[in-house]
Design an enzyme around this catalytic site. Structure first.
Site, PDB file in Angstrom:
ATOM      1  N   CYS A  28       0.847  -1.188   0.000  1.00 38.99           N
ATOM      2  CA  CYS A  28       0.000   0.000   0.000  1.00 38.99           C
ATOM      3  C   CYS A  28       0.892   1.251   0.000  1.00 38.99           C
ATOM      4  CB  CYS A  28      -0.951   0.093   1.179  1.00 38.99           C
ATOM      5  SG  CYS A  28      -2.049  -1.286   1.348  1.00 38.99           S
TER       6      CYS A  28
ATOM      7  N   ARG B 172       3.826  -0.914  -4.784  1.00 42.51           N
ATOM      8  CA  ARG B 172       3.595  -1.291  -3.394  1.00 42.51           C
ATOM      9  C   ARG B 172       2.209  -1.851  -3.165  1.00 42.51           C
ATOM     10  NH1 ARG B 172       7.500   1.515  -0.214  1.00 42.51           N
ATOM     11  NH2 ARG B 172       6.272   0.684   1.467  1.00 42.51           N
TER      12      ARG B 172
ATOM     13  N   TRP C 120      -3.045  -2.741  -1.441  1.00 41.57           N
ATOM     14  CA  TRP C 120      -2.830  -4.185  -1.495  1.00 41.57           C
ATOM     15  C   TRP C 120      -3.768  -4.758  -0.446  1.00 41.57           C
ATOM     16  CZ3 TRP C 120      -1.131  -7.919   2.032  1.00 41.57           C
ATOM     17  CH2 TRP C 120      -0.791  -9.157   1.475  1.00 41.57           C
TER      18      TRP C 120
ATOM     19  N   ASN D 291      -2.194   2.626   5.745  1.00 43.42           N
ATOM     20  CA  ASN D 291      -1.367   1.433   5.514  1.00 43.42           C
ATOM     21  C   ASN D 291      -1.258   0.701   6.838  1.00 43.42           C
ATOM     22  OD1 ASN D 291      -0.876   2.356   2.986  1.00 43.42           O
ATOM     23  ND2 ASN D 291       1.297   2.804   3.303  1.00 43.42           N
ATOM     24  N   GLY D 292      -1.252  -0.626   6.799  1.00 43.95           N
ATOM     25  CA  GLY D 292      -1.124  -1.400   8.039  1.00 43.95           C
ATOM     26  C   GLY D 292      -2.373  -2.225   8.277  1.00 43.95           C
TER      27      GLY D 292
ATOM     28  N   GLU E  80      16.029 -19.712  -4.112  1.00 42.36           N
ATOM     29  CA  GLU E  80      15.777 -18.407  -4.721  1.00 42.36           C
ATOM     30  C   GLU E  80      15.287 -18.582  -6.168  1.00 42.36           C
ATOM     31  OE1 GLU E  80      15.119 -15.560  -4.108  1.00 42.36           O
ATOM     32  OE2 GLU E  80      15.521 -14.496  -5.953  1.00 42.36           O
TER      33      GLU E  80
ATOM     34  N   LYS F 165      11.715 -17.152  -7.482  1.00 39.12           N
ATOM     35  CA  LYS F 165      11.557 -16.202  -8.586  1.00 39.12           C
ATOM     36  C   LYS F 165      10.616 -16.788  -9.628  1.00 39.12           C
ATOM     37  CE  LYS F 165      12.886 -13.445  -7.445  1.00 39.12           C
ATOM     38  NZ  LYS F 165      13.582 -12.684  -6.420  1.00 39.12           N
TER      39      LYS F 165
ATOM     40  N   GLU G  22       6.955 -16.807  -8.369  1.00 32.95           N
ATOM     41  CA  GLU G  22       6.419 -15.453  -8.212  1.00 32.95           C
ATOM     42  C   GLU G  22       5.900 -14.871  -9.523  1.00 32.95           C
ATOM     43  OE1 GLU G  22       8.435 -12.425  -5.158  1.00 32.95           O
ATOM     44  OE2 GLU G  22       9.885 -13.510  -6.361  1.00 32.95           O
TER      45      GLU G  22
ATOM     46  N   HIS H 213      14.756 -39.062  -0.778  1.00 34.70           N
ATOM     47  CA  HIS H 213      14.032 -39.296   0.470  1.00 34.70           C
ATOM     48  C   HIS H 213      12.551 -38.930   0.340  1.00 34.70           C
ATOM     49  CE1 HIS H 213      17.700 -40.278   2.571  1.00 34.70           C
ATOM     50  NE2 HIS H 213      18.260 -39.150   2.158  1.00 34.70           N
TER      51      HIS H 213
ATOM     52  N   LYS I 174       5.355  -4.959  -3.472  1.00 40.00           N
ATOM     53  CA  LYS I 174       6.702  -4.678  -2.974  1.00 40.00           C
ATOM     54  C   LYS I 174       6.598  -4.209  -1.525  1.00 40.00           C
ATOM     55  CE  LYS I 174      10.993  -4.257  -4.573  1.00 40.00           C
ATOM     56  NZ  LYS I 174      11.638  -5.510  -4.965  1.00 40.00           N
TER      57      LYS I 174
HETATM   58  C1  F6R Z   1      11.054 -11.946  -3.763  1.00 42.61           C
HETATM   59  C2  F6R Z   1      10.828 -10.800  -2.950  1.00 42.61           C
HETATM   60  C3  F6R Z   1      10.418 -10.984  -1.514  1.00 42.61           C
HETATM   61  C4  F6R Z   1      11.304 -10.090  -0.648  1.00 42.61           C
HETATM   62  C5  F6R Z   1      10.850 -10.137   0.809  1.00 42.61           C
HETATM   63  C6  F6R Z   1      11.724  -9.291   1.709  1.00 42.61           C
HETATM   64  O1  F6R Z   1      11.416 -11.630  -5.062  1.00 42.61           O
HETATM   65  O2  F6R Z   1      10.984  -9.709  -3.397  1.00 42.61           O
HETATM   66  O3  F6R Z   1      10.479 -12.306  -1.101  1.00 42.61           O
HETATM   67  O4  F6R Z   1      12.627 -10.520  -0.779  1.00 42.61           O
HETATM   68  O5  F6R Z   1       9.525  -9.709   0.908  1.00 42.61           O
HETATM   69  O6  F6R Z   1      11.719  -7.955   1.296  1.00 42.61           O
HETATM   70  P1  F6R Z   1      12.822  -6.952   1.819  1.00 42.61           P
HETATM   71  O7  F6R Z   1      14.111  -7.366   1.235  1.00 42.61           O
HETATM   72  O8  F6R Z   1      12.358  -5.613   1.333  1.00 42.61           O
HETATM   73  O9  F6R Z   1      12.824  -7.043   3.315  1.00 42.61           O
END
Ligand code: F6R
Length: 608
Positions: A2, A27, A73, A99-100, A479, A483, A486, A502, A603
């Site tokens: 948000c 965001r 969001w 936000n929150g 990772e 990716k 996502e 296993h 984000k």
């Molecule tokens: C994956 C991604 C998320 C962030 C996670 C932590 O691509 O972006 O998994 O890595 O939410 O975010 P930060 O690094 O901002 O604490």
């Protein structure tokens, strides 16, 4: 998660609010809205969808020199017009963006409903508008303070009231709120990105504070409205680095990795002594020698990089080190040890789970340093020391260049810790030379990536995939799977290669490809043996490896190899992660998906 914007001054507020919202859209992008204090009263426009949908739907006449806006969001209730912010009270004179998460929203909603209030949305935020609107207090500040005293949870919020059109009242508890000082105009935002184009003179509200913002300035108060004087300061950022217009962010950020790698290393390598200088850690050599354990905390991809980093610290500095998901940490009432160095890692510096873990450690007297990208962010301000990652603004939800800089941050940290302890100068110099060459090698991986496009298209056709690796390669696999899932919405699961037999091997079939991380190292033979077990069951393979690794018979079957350049072994995780980022990007693009704004995500996760 948000975004909030606000403006009060000489100009028409609505276009500025919309511009700010488009800068915060990463965001939260399921709905957006603005409220403007027009001469005729409060005007509100809000809509499910993107900021551009709101813009198209806005009435032409929306004049007013003060207003607030929000991009959402969803937490409470789906993405609908009715749930979009701003929320208004029953009189339509109060508007709130938030936000929150309010933890006692259900009880307050029930109380308001029992009192005859008709709630127009499913949100927690709407109760704040009603509490303010119903308050008998005299000033808007008092009304807001009274409402805040009734709510539990986290908030960054901005309020306007048609009866006092000369002000915006803002408050913060757990969600960032920044005030930007202009020339006879003021800005409000949850993120520097929204206001840095207009001013770099800012004040960060602290938790529990309320502020009145007028065109002439701002005044800050504690929750009980006693004055808490706070001066605005100049932030040392280049506003143009926040120019993140256009699309294609994930792709552009991925391509920025060689430059980002250079930025994080610049001025921090010491060739003569084969070490790194990280003054911001605030760690004297004597204190470094006293560290008995390193504990890394982060969430999502930052947690996976934390795992890579912890094993590096253990290997180079010979200090026991591990990583834990920050989101779980404080709920198990962890023992905080005085001789442990806690490391919080976060791109945004705002992730609430990581921030709360930092606060828990500090509350118990532990020492915590940060690897953080966003300058002046909540985690950066909360830690005892740390290093900025200088990745530059990262807008795409799926993190790429920030992760590369995080890992390099760990290499620098491990090097500095190691060289104060038992790492030899020769080993240190070997790594420093490796780091100096790394940006060039990252560029080489990107330049040689055309062949990956076809591989990505094939992987996009699978509903389910495995990503596997061992030791240093396992968090790389995690990772890679993260990716891929996502941005492609395919089911991608990571395992240590050694764990396949296993259990997970039961799922291997011609329809389930496996992406394997196989560096040329002491485990190559064991890795290749495990790949034979997959191949024997018809599982297609994509192997990220080095040219000298002999895959033998495997290459006669359904196996594609992706060779990355050789570097120092400690740097393999970076060079092997980049092809996985590219596979995810090309697969998602092939599927026609918006890689920058994947479904259900946003984000910066600022809610628990
Ligand atoms: C994956 C991604 C998320 C962030 C996670 C932590 O691509 O972006 O998994 O890595 O939410 O975010 P930060 O690094 O901002 O604490």
């Amino acid at each position: 998660m948000c975004g909030i914007v606000g403006y009060i001054g000489r100009l028409d507020a609505a276009p500025l609010l919309l511009e700010g919202l488009s800068r915060l859209e990463h965001r939260g992008y399921d709905s957006a809205g603005v409220a403007v204090l027009a001469p005729s009263g409060l005007k509100v426009a809000r809509r499910a969808g993107r900021v551009r949908d709101l813009q198209e739907a806005m009435p032409r006449r929306f004049g007013g020199r003060a207003g607030i806006g929000h991009t959402r969001w969803a937490t409470h209730g789906p993405a609908t017009d009715a749930n979009a912010h701003p929320h208004v009270d029953a009189t339509g004179r109060v508007a709130v963006v938030h936000n929150g998460i309010l933890d006692n929203a259900a009880a307050l909603r029930a109380e308001l409903t029992a009192d005859g209030v008709e709630l127009a949305s499913d949100t927690d935020t709407e109760v704040v508008a009603h509490l303010i609107g119903r308050s008998g207090a005299e000033t808007l500040e008092e009304k807001v303070a009274e409402a805040l005293a009734r709510i539990d949870g986290t908030y960054g919020l901005a309020v306007v009231h048609a009866d006092v059109p000369d002000r915006i009242v803002v408050a913060r508890h757990g969600s960032p709120l920044i005030i930007g000082v202009g020339d006879h105009e003021m800005h409000v935002a949850s993120d520097l990105a929204a206001l840095v184009r207009y001013t770099t003179t800012v004040a960060h509200l602290e938790d529990g504070e309320i502020a009145t913002v007028t065109a002439a300035g701002f005044t800050t108060y504690r929750a009980d409205l006693t004055h808490a004087p706070r001066a605005a300061t100049e932030v040392d950022v280049d506003p143009s680095s926040y120019d993140v217009d256009g699309d294609d962010h994930m792709h552009r950020e991925l391509l920025d990795q060689p430059a980002a790698a250079e930025r994080v290393l610049r001025g921090r390598l010491d060739e003569r002594f084969g070490t790194a200088h990280l003054g911001g850690l605030n760690l004297e050599p004597r204190e470094t020698r006293a560290i008995r354990r390193v504990k890394v905390l982060g969430c999502g991809s930052a947690f996976y990089v934390g795992q890579m980093g912890a094993s590096l610290v253990e290997e180079l500095a010979r200090i026991p080190a591990d990583a834990e998901a920050a989101s779980e940490f404080r709920y198990r009432n962890p023992v905080i040890e005085p001789d442990t160095l806690y490391v919080a890692v976060s791109q945004s510096g705002e992730t609430i789970d990581t921030l709360l873990a930092v606060q828990e450690i500090r509350r118990k007297g532990g020492r915590v340093v940060g690897l953080v990208n966003v300058v002046g962010s909540a985690i950066a301000r909360e830690v005892d020391g740390g290093i900025y990652l200088h990745a530059g603004p990262e807008v795409a939800v799926a993190s790429t260049k920030a992760l590369t800089t995080m890992y390099l941050g760990f290499v620098l940290l491990a090097l500095q810790l190691g060289r104060v302890r038992d790492l030899s100068v020769a080993e240190g110099k070997r790594l420093v030379a490796g780091l100096q060459a790394l940006p060039g090698l990252v560029q080489q991986v990107l330049d040689d990536s055309d062949a990956l496009v076809d591989v990505a298209h094939r992987l996009a056709a699978a509903d389910s995939l495995f990503f596997v690796g061992r030791v240093r390669g396992y968090p790389v696999a995690r990772e890679g799977a993260q990716k891929f899932k996502e941005v492609t919405y395919r089911h991608a699961e990571a395992y240590p290669t050694s764990e396949l037999k296993h259990g997970p091997l039961a799922l291997v079939s011609p329809d389930v490809p496996t992406v394997a991380i196989v560096p040329a190292d002491e485990l190559t033979e064991r890795n290749v043996a495990a790949l034979h077990e997959i191949s024997a069951r018809g599982g297609p393979l994509v192997v990220v490896t080095h040219a000298e690794v002999d895959l033998g018979e495997l290459e006669r079957g359904a196996c594609t190899r992706i060779d990355v350049p050789r570097s120092e072994r400690e740097l393999d995780p970076i060079l092997m992660t980049i092809p996985l980022q590219l596979l995810a990007l090309h697969a998602a693009t092939h599927l026609g998906l918006d890689v920058d704004k994947p479904r259900n995500l946003a984000k910066s996760v600022t809610v628990e």
